[in-house]
Design a protein around this motif. Structure first.
Motif, PDB file in Angstrom:
ATOM      1  N   TYR A   1      24.094 127.994  92.119  1.00 24.49           N
ATOM      2  CA  TYR A   1      25.280 127.679  91.322  1.00 24.49           C
ATOM      3  C   TYR A   1      26.506 127.427  92.193  1.00 24.49           C
ATOM      4  O   TYR A   1      27.376 126.636  91.824  1.00 24.49           O
ATOM      5  CB  TYR A   1      25.548 128.765  90.272  1.00 24.49           C
ATOM      6  CG  TYR A   1      24.679 128.556  89.061  1.00 24.49           C
ATOM      7  CD1 TYR A   1      24.944 127.541  88.166  1.00 24.49           C
ATOM      8  CD2 TYR A   1      23.563 129.342  88.838  1.00 24.49           C
ATOM      9  CE1 TYR A   1      24.135 127.313  87.069  1.00 24.49           C
ATOM     10  CE2 TYR A   1      22.746 129.119  87.742  1.00 24.49           C
ATOM     11  CZ  TYR A   1      23.039 128.108  86.863  1.00 24.49           C
ATOM     12  OH  TYR A   1      22.231 127.871  85.781  1.00 24.49           O
ATOM     13  N   ARG A   2      26.590 128.029  93.363  1.00 27.31           N
ATOM     14  CA  ARG A   2      27.664 127.678  94.292  1.00 27.31           C
ATOM     15  C   ARG A   2      27.516 126.222  94.728  1.00 27.31           C
ATOM     16  O   ARG A   2      28.496 125.481  94.792  1.00 27.31           O
ATOM     17  CB  ARG A   2      27.667 128.607  95.505  1.00 27.31           C
ATOM     18  CG  ARG A   2      28.418 129.882  95.251  1.00 27.31           C
ATOM     19  CD  ARG A   2      28.605 130.673  96.543  1.00 27.31           C
ATOM     20  NE  ARG A   2      28.118 132.016  96.291  1.00 27.31           N
ATOM     21  CZ  ARG A   2      27.042 132.570  96.821  1.00 27.31           C
ATOM     22  NH1 ARG A   2      26.338 131.933  97.711  1.00 27.31           N
ATOM     23  NH2 ARG A   2      26.686 133.780  96.497  1.00 27.31           N
TER      24      ARG A   2
ATOM     25  N   LEU B   1      28.450 123.942  91.851  1.00 26.62           N
ATOM     26  CA  LEU B   1      29.898 123.848  91.680  1.00 26.62           C
ATOM     27  C   LEU B   1      30.507 122.911  92.709  1.00 26.62           C
ATOM     28  O   LEU B   1      31.402 122.125  92.387  1.00 26.62           O
ATOM     29  CB  LEU B   1      30.534 125.236  91.756  1.00 26.62           C
ATOM     30  CG  LEU B   1      30.272 126.132  90.545  1.00 26.62           C
ATOM     31  CD1 LEU B   1      30.860 127.518  90.769  1.00 26.62           C
ATOM     32  CD2 LEU B   1      30.828 125.516  89.268  1.00 26.62           C
TER      33      LEU B   1
ATOM     34  N   ASN C   1      29.726 119.580  91.522  1.00 29.82           N
ATOM     35  CA  ASN C   1      30.549 119.249  90.352  1.00 29.82           C
ATOM     36  C   ASN C   1      31.990 118.929  90.725  1.00 29.82           C
ATOM     37  O   ASN C   1      32.665 118.206  90.001  1.00 29.82           O
ATOM     38  CB  ASN C   1      30.514 120.387  89.340  1.00 29.82           C
ATOM     39  CG  ASN C   1      29.215 120.430  88.575  1.00 29.82           C
ATOM     40  OD1 ASN C   1      28.547 119.430  88.423  1.00 29.82           O
ATOM     41  ND2 ASN C   1      28.840 121.601  88.112  1.00 29.82           N
ATOM     42  N   TYR C   2      32.482 119.466  91.830  1.00 32.82           N
ATOM     43  CA  TYR C   2      33.857 119.185  92.244  1.00 32.82           C
ATOM     44  C   TYR C   2      33.962 117.986  93.173  1.00 32.82           C
ATOM     45  O   TYR C   2      35.048 117.449  93.355  1.00 32.82           O
ATOM     46  CB  TYR C   2      34.466 120.405  92.934  1.00 32.82           C
ATOM     47  CG  TYR C   2      34.835 121.499  91.963  1.00 32.82           C
ATOM     48  CD1 TYR C   2      35.665 121.242  90.882  1.00 32.82           C
ATOM     49  CD2 TYR C   2      34.340 122.782  92.118  1.00 32.82           C
ATOM     50  CE1 TYR C   2      35.988 122.239  89.980  1.00 32.82           C
ATOM     51  CE2 TYR C   2      34.661 123.783  91.223  1.00 32.82           C
ATOM     52  CZ  TYR C   2      35.490 123.499  90.160  1.00 32.82           C
ATOM     53  OH  TYR C   2      35.809 124.495  89.275  1.00 32.82           O
TER      54      TYR C   2
ATOM     55  N   ILE D   1      31.154 122.696  83.739  1.00 30.36           N
ATOM     56  CA  ILE D   1      31.596 123.350  84.977  1.00 30.36           C
ATOM     57  C   ILE D   1      32.103 124.755  84.679  1.00 30.36           C
ATOM     58  O   ILE D   1      31.798 125.709  85.409  1.00 30.36           O
ATOM     59  CB  ILE D   1      32.668 122.503  85.683  1.00 30.36           C
ATOM     60  CG1 ILE D   1      32.045 121.207  86.215  1.00 30.36           C
ATOM     61  CG2 ILE D   1      33.325 123.278  86.821  1.00 30.36           C
ATOM     62  CD1 ILE D   1      33.054 120.196  86.732  1.00 30.36           C
ATOM     63  N   ALA D   2      32.847 124.913  83.588  1.00 28.22           N
ATOM     64  CA  ALA D   2      33.349 126.237  83.213  1.00 28.22           C
ATOM     65  C   ALA D   2      32.201 127.196  82.910  1.00 28.22           C
ATOM     66  O   ALA D   2      32.232 128.371  83.311  1.00 28.22           O
ATOM     67  CB  ALA D   2      34.282 126.124  82.010  1.00 28.22           C
TER      68      ALA D   2
ATOM     69  N   GLU E   1      29.162 127.058  84.148  1.00 21.65           N
ATOM     70  CA  GLU E   1      28.512 127.398  85.413  1.00 21.65           C
ATOM     71  C   GLU E   1      29.353 128.400  86.199  1.00 21.65           C
ATOM     72  O   GLU E   1      28.814 129.280  86.859  1.00 21.65           O
ATOM     73  CB  GLU E   1      28.216 126.134  86.222  1.00 21.65           C
ATOM     74  CG  GLU E   1      27.103 125.316  85.600  1.00 21.65           C
ATOM     75  CD  GLU E   1      26.699 124.100  86.408  1.00 21.65           C
ATOM     76  OE1 GLU E   1      27.162 123.946  87.562  1.00 21.65           O
ATOM     77  OE2 GLU E   1      25.892 123.310  85.894  1.00 21.65           O
ATOM     78  N   HIS E   2      30.686 128.270  86.128  1.00 25.63           N
ATOM     79  CA  HIS E   2      31.580 129.254  86.754  1.00 25.63           C
ATOM     80  C   HIS E   2      31.370 130.642  86.156  1.00 25.63           C
ATOM     81  O   HIS E   2      31.278 131.635  86.882  1.00 25.63           O
ATOM     82  CB  HIS E   2      33.052 128.860  86.550  1.00 25.63           C
ATOM     83  CG  HIS E   2      33.661 128.174  87.708  1.00 25.63           C
ATOM     84  ND1 HIS E   2      33.864 128.776  88.917  1.00 25.63           N
ATOM     85  CD2 HIS E   2      34.137 126.917  87.830  1.00 25.63           C
ATOM     86  CE1 HIS E   2      34.434 127.929  89.742  1.00 25.63           C
ATOM     87  NE2 HIS E   2      34.601 126.787  89.109  1.00 25.63           N
ATOM     88  N   ARG E   3      31.322 130.717  84.825  1.00 20.64           N
ATOM     89  CA  ARG E   3      31.132 132.008  84.160  1.00 20.64           C
ATOM     90  C   ARG E   3      29.799 132.634  84.547  1.00 20.64           C
ATOM     91  O   ARG E   3      29.715 133.838  84.817  1.00 20.64           O
ATOM     92  CB  ARG E   3      31.230 131.853  82.639  1.00 20.64           C
ATOM     93  CG  ARG E   3      32.640 131.689  82.122  1.00 20.64           C
ATOM     94  CD  ARG E   3      32.716 131.814  80.605  1.00 20.64           C
ATOM     95  NE  ARG E   3      31.952 130.796  79.903  1.00 20.64           N
ATOM     96  CZ  ARG E   3      32.418 129.601  79.542  1.00 20.64           C
ATOM     97  NH1 ARG E   3      33.661 129.273  79.834  1.00 20.64           N
ATOM     98  NH2 ARG E   3      31.655 128.749  78.896  1.00 20.64           N
TER      99      ARG E   3
ATOM    100  N   LEU F   1      28.058 132.088  87.261  1.00 20.19           N
ATOM    101  CA  LEU F   1      28.122 132.512  88.660  1.00 20.19           C
ATOM    102  C   LEU F   1      28.877 133.831  88.793  1.00 20.19           C
ATOM    103  O   LEU F   1      28.471 134.716  89.536  1.00 20.19           O
ATOM    104  CB  LEU F   1      28.777 131.442  89.520  1.00 20.19           C
ATOM    105  CG  LEU F   1      28.854 131.703  91.017  1.00 20.19           C
ATOM    106  CD1 LEU F   1      27.461 131.914  91.598  1.00 20.19           C
ATOM    107  CD2 LEU F   1      29.554 130.555  91.725  1.00 20.19           C
ATOM    108  N   ARG F   2      29.951 133.996  88.015  1.00 19.79           N
ATOM    109  CA  ARG F   2      30.672 135.285  88.025  1.00 19.79           C
ATOM    110  C   ARG F   2      29.785 136.415  87.508  1.00 19.79           C
ATOM    111  O   ARG F   2      29.816 137.529  88.026  1.00 19.79           O
ATOM    112  CB  ARG F   2      31.950 135.195  87.192  1.00 19.79           C
ATOM    113  CG  ARG F   2      33.117 134.583  87.948  1.00 19.79           C
ATOM    114  CD  ARG F   2      34.438 134.827  87.249  1.00 19.79           C
ATOM    115  NE  ARG F   2      34.468 134.366  85.874  1.00 19.79           N
ATOM    116  CZ  ARG F   2      34.919 133.197  85.475  1.00 19.79           C
ATOM    117  NH1 ARG F   2      35.409 132.342  86.344  1.00 19.79           N
ATOM    118  NH2 ARG F   2      34.919 132.870  84.209  1.00 19.79           N
TER     119      ARG F   2
END
Length: 183
Positions: free
Chosen positions: A110-111, A114, A117-118, A170-171, A173-175, A177-178
């Motif tokens: 997931y890193r 991301l 994705n960026y 993306i949001a 995937e961020h959640r 990953l957290r």
């Protein structure tokens, strides 16, 4: 997913991570995989439509119309390839690794997603938009004012909706990953 014993193997292992329930990880993996299938399907259908349009309407002369179509097609094809590779790599790891190793792999995965994705997604999206804008003068010349306005408005609305879907993805995937990191 494909291995019925996977859940039993993972349940038998000790884990001190917050995502130690195999059912949770498998559920998340399936949900993300289904999302990737939908993404690939939508991008592929769009790609087929653009290729069909290009074969039908692009002439043999190289101009901005042909360049615009080529940019749109190449950005979509590149994104489809990335999604296939990403999905295949993650799925092959799911079956090959134990629970703890897979959780560690998911953090790395997931890193990497991301970063993609960026960098890659905005680049593909920008190339697609640029290609679309190259087509607009030809559409304006060839179609009636009403149909041109329809293409312009529906194109902008579609691009905004796609951008919102990308941002939402993306949001998510961020959640996740957290959650993997344990906040």
């Amino acid at each position: 997913m494909k291995n019925d014993n996977l859940s039993q193997i993972w349940k038998s292992q000790d884990s001190d991570l917050s995502l130690d329930k195999p059912d949770f990880i498998i559920k998340k993996a399936k949900k993300q995989r289904n999302g990737q299938f939908i993404t690939i399907a939508v991008l592929s259908v769009t790609l087929i439509i653009l290729i069909s349009f290009t074969i039908t309407y692009a002439n043999s002369n190289w101009n901005n119309f042909t360049l615009g179509l080529l940019l749109m097609i190449s950005s979509l094809a590149f994104r489809v390839i990335i999604e296939f590779i990403s999905m295949y790599r993650k799925e092959s790891r799911l079956i090959a690794l134990d629970n703890l190793a897979y959780q560690k792999y998911l953090k790395t995965y997931y890193r990497m997603r991301l970063r993609a994705n960026y960098i890659i997604t905005p680049l593909c999206f920008g190339v697609y938009i640029f290609g679309f804008t190259l087509l607009l003068p030809y559409f304006k010349k060839e179609f009636s004012v009403g149909f041109y306005n329809y293409i312009l408005i529906s194109g902008i609305v579609s691009l905004v909706i796609v951008a919102l879907i990308i941002i939402n993805s993306i949001a998510k995937e961020h959640r996740f990953l957290r959650q993997l990191k344990g906040k």
